[in-house]
Design a protein around this motif. Structure first.
Motif, PDB file in Angstrom:
ATOM      1  N   PHE A  48     -59.857 -31.919 -73.857  1.00  0.00           N
ATOM      2  CA  PHE A  48     -59.078 -31.384 -72.730  1.00  0.00           C
ATOM      3  C   PHE A  48     -57.983 -32.355 -72.310  1.00  0.00           C
ATOM      4  O   PHE A  48     -56.819 -31.970 -72.113  1.00  0.00           O
ATOM      5  N   PHE A  49     -58.336 -33.641 -72.165  1.00  0.00           N
ATOM      6  CA  PHE A  49     -57.345 -34.606 -71.697  1.00  0.00           C
ATOM      7  C   PHE A  49     -56.248 -34.844 -72.728  1.00  0.00           C
ATOM      8  O   PHE A  49     -55.111 -35.169 -72.383  1.00  0.00           O
ATOM      9  N   ARG A  51     -55.048 -32.517 -74.690  1.00  0.00           N
ATOM     10  CA  ARG A  51     -54.212 -31.316 -74.799  1.00  0.00           C
ATOM     11  C   ARG A  51     -53.574 -30.889 -73.480  1.00  0.00           C
ATOM     12  O   ARG A  51     -52.829 -29.914 -73.451  1.00  0.00           O
ATOM     13  N   THR A  52     -53.893 -31.574 -72.395  1.00  0.00           N
ATOM     14  CA  THR A  52     -53.332 -31.191 -71.109  1.00  0.00           C
ATOM     15  C   THR A  52     -52.182 -32.125 -70.737  1.00  0.00           C
ATOM     16  O   THR A  52     -52.106 -33.261 -71.206  1.00  0.00           O
ATOM     17  N   ASP A  53     -51.321 -31.654 -69.866  1.00  0.00           N
ATOM     18  CA  ASP A  53     -50.206 -32.456 -69.376  1.00  0.00           C
ATOM     19  C   ASP A  53     -50.506 -33.068 -68.010  1.00  0.00           C
ATOM     20  O   ASP A  53     -49.615 -33.661 -67.385  1.00  0.00           O
ATOM     21  N   LEU A  54     -51.765 -32.911 -67.546  1.00  0.00           N
ATOM     22  CA  LEU A  54     -52.082 -33.414 -66.211  1.00  0.00           C
ATOM     23  C   LEU A  54     -51.925 -34.926 -66.132  1.00  0.00           C
ATOM     24  O   LEU A  54     -51.410 -35.468 -65.157  1.00  0.00           O
ATOM     25  N   THR A  55     -52.388 -35.643 -67.137  1.00  0.00           N
ATOM     26  CA  THR A  55     -52.295 -37.102 -67.130  1.00  0.00           C
ATOM     27  C   THR A  55     -52.345 -37.607 -68.555  1.00  0.00           C
ATOM     28  O   THR A  55     -52.970 -37.010 -69.420  1.00  0.00           O
ATOM     29  N   ASP A  56     -51.679 -38.735 -68.768  1.00  0.00           N
ATOM     30  CA  ASP A  56     -51.719 -39.400 -70.064  1.00  0.00           C
ATOM     31  C   ASP A  56     -52.484 -40.712 -69.992  1.00  0.00           C
ATOM     32  O   ASP A  56     -52.617 -41.406 -71.004  1.00  0.00           O
ATOM     33  N   ASN A  59     -55.573 -40.782 -72.219  1.00  0.00           N
ATOM     34  CA  ASN A  59     -55.379 -40.433 -73.623  1.00  0.00           C
ATOM     35  C   ASN A  59     -55.940 -41.470 -74.588  1.00  0.00           C
ATOM     36  O   ASN A  59     -56.553 -41.110 -75.602  1.00  0.00           O
TER      37      ASN A  59
END
Length: 835
Positions: A48-49, A51-56, A59
């Protein structure tokens, strides 16, 4: 990948493992289910992390988690040998032999049936080739019993139930992985429809090769460990290397089953290690392996769970139909074996009875786990497997594993409660009330003495005594309400308690080194059989187990046959020496049980039950003494050597206790204590060696040693040797029947017999004779002779015996002494021998 990040991720996984166990206890769910859920959440979160743009910011951590070098070989070559090897070390192998039929049925037959059932059902419901369907069947047929065993232990389920499941888990991994290897080879070669008979025909070859490899590896390892017996860490290090070398050698060099090799190596070390390694080193080795297996089991589960989100990518709606087919086929196959084949084997008297609630619990407790996921991962990694086969293998194996963990695993405790396996029986409930009442009576007496010794405040004592008295009154009333327990049930409960205390006494003697480590396992096995015999059959079951503990088993007959026919005496020597030591250990333990009956059982169950238990105990002691007498008569002097060895070990134990007390009191320093303990360890190692036992029976040499023939010349001895015939009599069989015609005289070459005549009983051993009185008096035999040990008799016909009697003064003296022992006139008997 940065080693720092990898190390941090692995350390974090250990934190997760540490938190999972108390969380599982709080939620009352299996530990493996919690690990699987946490692993799925961690893996899903990482995806999820990324593929999401909420936070890098997370990553790098997510990439590290998803980039862990997790492959099927990590599971199969790193974690699996550890789990299998530790399981074999912790098993009571001799006790499992009592249930070997249901264990083998579940471990081998059920795996084959499940493989075929799932394979043919999938082949009917899908477009996959049959060999791919059979491959999926082999992958999902292996069970992970850790969840169900942990629940059984938490509710104090019968040991037998846990033992069957543990035995199944040990061997079904081997069977399933062997089948997986066969069908995987066919899939990679592109064989769509293999000949099933040919495929299954390779199965025994894989098993035999793996078993031989593991046995040889363990024999070499035990030999090296025995050389390093003074260096405990070195022995443990060798044990750590053993399963991995056995697995790799079998898989890569021999081309056989590595799983079978590890199991065979563990079983061999389990059987031979306690007798050849120091007791404390063996105990520490087991603790190390328990910790390694805990870590390996947790890591393999959580790492496999991390892969579940990736394995389920690309799932389609039609795949759920196939998953339902797999679930129904696997459960149906297991149910057929449990409720069809096992009862049939019980009716045929091939398998012991397994109660229906237990079979239901075993059915619903067949959870799948990390091994199933690891095998599925091995398929998805192969470049030789078609893409659609890889996709379906990953989805179906993962989906079936999730079903067993999240559906069966979470409801297993409820199913066990519904079956009533978590409840005490009415007898055990009554027993607990009796025990509480008696215990509180004892506690009240001890508290009263404590208050007097410490002169406690009167008001405080009175207040506490009032509260305690109310609880005691409730306990006594509850115990009185259970007075309707039948005497038969009280006897059963008393026998269970007596056998339990016997087991506790054995463990204490082993810790004190009064009973050797070689005999610890066998004596504990006998105690466990007494407990289960009493629980299942009451007094009769207890007595059957007691007779079995002193009986000569079929192994003795085989060893005796090898000795007589082929001159291979080593097995018989070892088994006879073990029997000597076992009987001495039993006698030592039984002497301590009468005080337990008088002090505990009499207060709980009353005088009648206690007196009956004392009578049963006296019979057991008599059986042990009879068996010991048989061995003493068969091998004069050897029992005395073992008793001297016991005294030396006891003296060393007392000496060690004195040194420890002086060290604690500050009378000696650390340097002196270390020196004394090193000297003590050297003398203890010498005392552990058993004296040699000579069982060789050469007829002519034996006849020369007979006091009865001491005055015969060599020519006569050789003639006698040719005239004597050999007869073998097993322990418990009758060598000479009453009221039979007179034909022969019997000389005991080895063994012992018990002769009964006119209400008198006496025992004869090596070098003595019987039957001569009936021959000389020319009457039918009034005596009956029964072998009390495996006995070799030399038989002489009437005519030759009379001729020999006239030539040997020593033989005439023996006849005279025998007649006097029976209260007969020796002159009259000897006169009848004159021509």
């Amino acid at each position: 990948m940065d080693i720092v990040i990898v190390s941090a991720v692995i350390a974090s996984l250990f934190l997760v493992i540490g938190a999972a166990e108390p969380l599982a206890a709080r939620l009352r769910l299996p530990f493996t289910v919690i690990l699987a859920v946490l692993g799925i959440l961690i893996g899903s979160g990482a995806i999820f992390f990324l593929r999401t743009d909420l936070t890098d910011a997370l990553n790098p951590v997510a990439e590290a988690i998803l980039g862990l070098p997790i492959s099927s070989n990590v599971f199969l070559y790193v974690f699996l040998p550890t789990l299998l090897f530790q399981a074999t070390l912790g098993m009571n192998l001799r006790r499992m032999l009592d249930d070997w039929v249901p264990i083998m049925v579940l471990a081998v037959v059920a795996v084959v049936v499940a493989t075929l059932s799932v394979g043919y059902a999938l082949s009917w419901a899908s477009t996959l080739p049959l060999v791919a369907c059979l491959l999926i069947g082999a992958i999902v047929s292996t069970t992970d019993p850790s969840a169900v065993v942990s629940i059984f232990r938490s509710i104090s389920a019968p040991r037998r139930l846990s033992r069957i499941i543990e035995g199944e888990s040990l061997l079904n991994d081997a069977a399933a992985i062997a089948l997986f290897g066969l069908f995987m080879g066919f899939v990679m070669m592109g064989v769509p429809d293999p000949r099933l008979g040919e495929a299954l025909g390779q199965f025994p070859i894989l098993i035999a090769g793996g078993a031989l490899t593991g046995w040889l590896a363990a024999q070499v390892a035990v030999w090296i460990m025995a050389m390093f017996r003074a260096h405990e860490l070195a022995m443990i290090s060798v044990s750590v290397a053993l399963p991995y070398l056995a697995y790799i050698g079998s898989e890569q060099v021999v081309g056989a089953s590595g799983v079978i090799a590890v199991v065979a190596a563990g079983l061999t070390l389990n059987l031979t290690g306690p007798g050849r390694l120091p007791p404390q080193a063996w105990a520490n080795l087991g603790e190390v392996w328990d910790l390694l297996a805990h870590w390996a089991g947790a890591l393999i589960f959580i790492l496999a769970a991390l892969l579940i989100p990736r394995l389920l990518e690309g799932v389609r709606l039609s795949d759920f139909v196939l998953l339902g087919v797999v679930i129904l086929a696997a459960l149906a196959a297991r149910a057929v074996v449990l409720f069809g084949l096992l009862p049939l084997l019980t009716l045929m008297r091939v398998s012991p009875h397994v109660e229906r609630p237990y079979r239901t619990a075993i059915l619903w407790g067949g959870l799948r786990g990390a091994v199933t996921l690891a095998l599925a991962l091995a398929v998805t990694e192969s470049i030789w497997v078609p893409g659609e086969v890889k996709r379906l293998v990953g989805i179906l194996a993962t989906g079936f594993t999730l079903f067993t963990l999240l559906v069966q695993g979470t409801t297993l405790r409820a199913v066990i409660g519904w079956l009533g396996l978590d409840q005490l029986s009415p007898i055990d409930e009554a027993m607990s009330r009796q025990v509480i009442a008696v215990s509180l009576q004892t506690v009240r007496e001890d508290v009263a003495r404590t208050t007097e010794d410490y002169a406690l405040t009167h008001d405080v004592v009175r207040a506490e005594a009032k509260a305690f008295g109310e609880r005691l009154e409730q306990a006594v009333k509850a115990a009185e309400d259970s007075d309707d327990i039948l005497d038969r049930d009280r006897i059963t409960l008393g026998l269970i308690a007596l056998a339990g205390f016997e087991r506790y006494t054995i463990l204490a003697r082993v810790r004190e080194r009064t009973i050797s480590a070689r005999m610890a396992e066998q004596t504990l096995l006998d105690a466990d059989r007494l407990i289960e015999g009493a629980r299942a059959g009451g007094r009769n079951g207890y007595q059957r187990a007691a007779r079995r503990s002193v009986a000569y088993g079929p192994g003795f007959r085989v060893a005796g046959l090898l000795h007589r026919r082929f001159g291979l005496s080593r097995p018989l020597v070892r088994m006879t020496a073990d029997r000597f030591e076992l009987l001495l250990s039993q006698r030592l333990t039984l002497r301590d049980l009468d005080a337990f009956i008088e002090g505990r059982i009499r207060r709980i169950h009353g005088r009648r039950v206690a007196d009956l238990l004392l009578e049963l105990l006296a019979r057991r002691i008599e059986m042990v003494e009879t068996a010991l007498d048989g061995l003493r008569l068969q091998y004069p002097g050897y029992a005395e050597e073992l008793e001297r060895r016991f005294i030396r070990r006891t003296a060393l134990r007392l000496e060690e206790r004195e040194y420890a007390a002086m060290r604690e009191d500050g009378l000696i320093g650390a340097e002196v204590f270390t020196t004394l303990m090193q000297d003590l360890a050297t003398r203890r190692a010498q005392a552990e060696h058993r004296p040699p036992l000579d069982i060789a029976v050469q007829r002519l040499e034996l006849i020369r040693q007979f006091p009865l023939f001491s005055d015969l010349d060599d020519k006569t001895l050789r003639q006698l040797s040719r005239a004597l015939k050999t007869r073998y009599v097993n322990a418990g069989n009758i060598a000479l029947h009453k009221n039979r015609p007179v034909r022969s005289v019997y000389f005991i070459a080895s063994g012992a017999v018990e002769v009964e005549s006119a209400g008198q009983t006496w025992r004869l051993g090596r070098g003595e004779m019987f039957g001569q009185i009936a021959i000389l008096m020319k009457k039918a035999r009034r005596a009956e002779a029964r072998a009390i040990a495996p006995t070799t008799l030399l038989v002489l016909d009437v005519a030759r015996f009379r001729a020999l009697l006239n030539r040997s003064a020593a033989l005439r003296d023996a006849v005279r002494a025998s007649a006097e022992k029976r209260g007969l006139d020796p002159n009259q008997i000897l006169a009848s021998a004159d021509p």
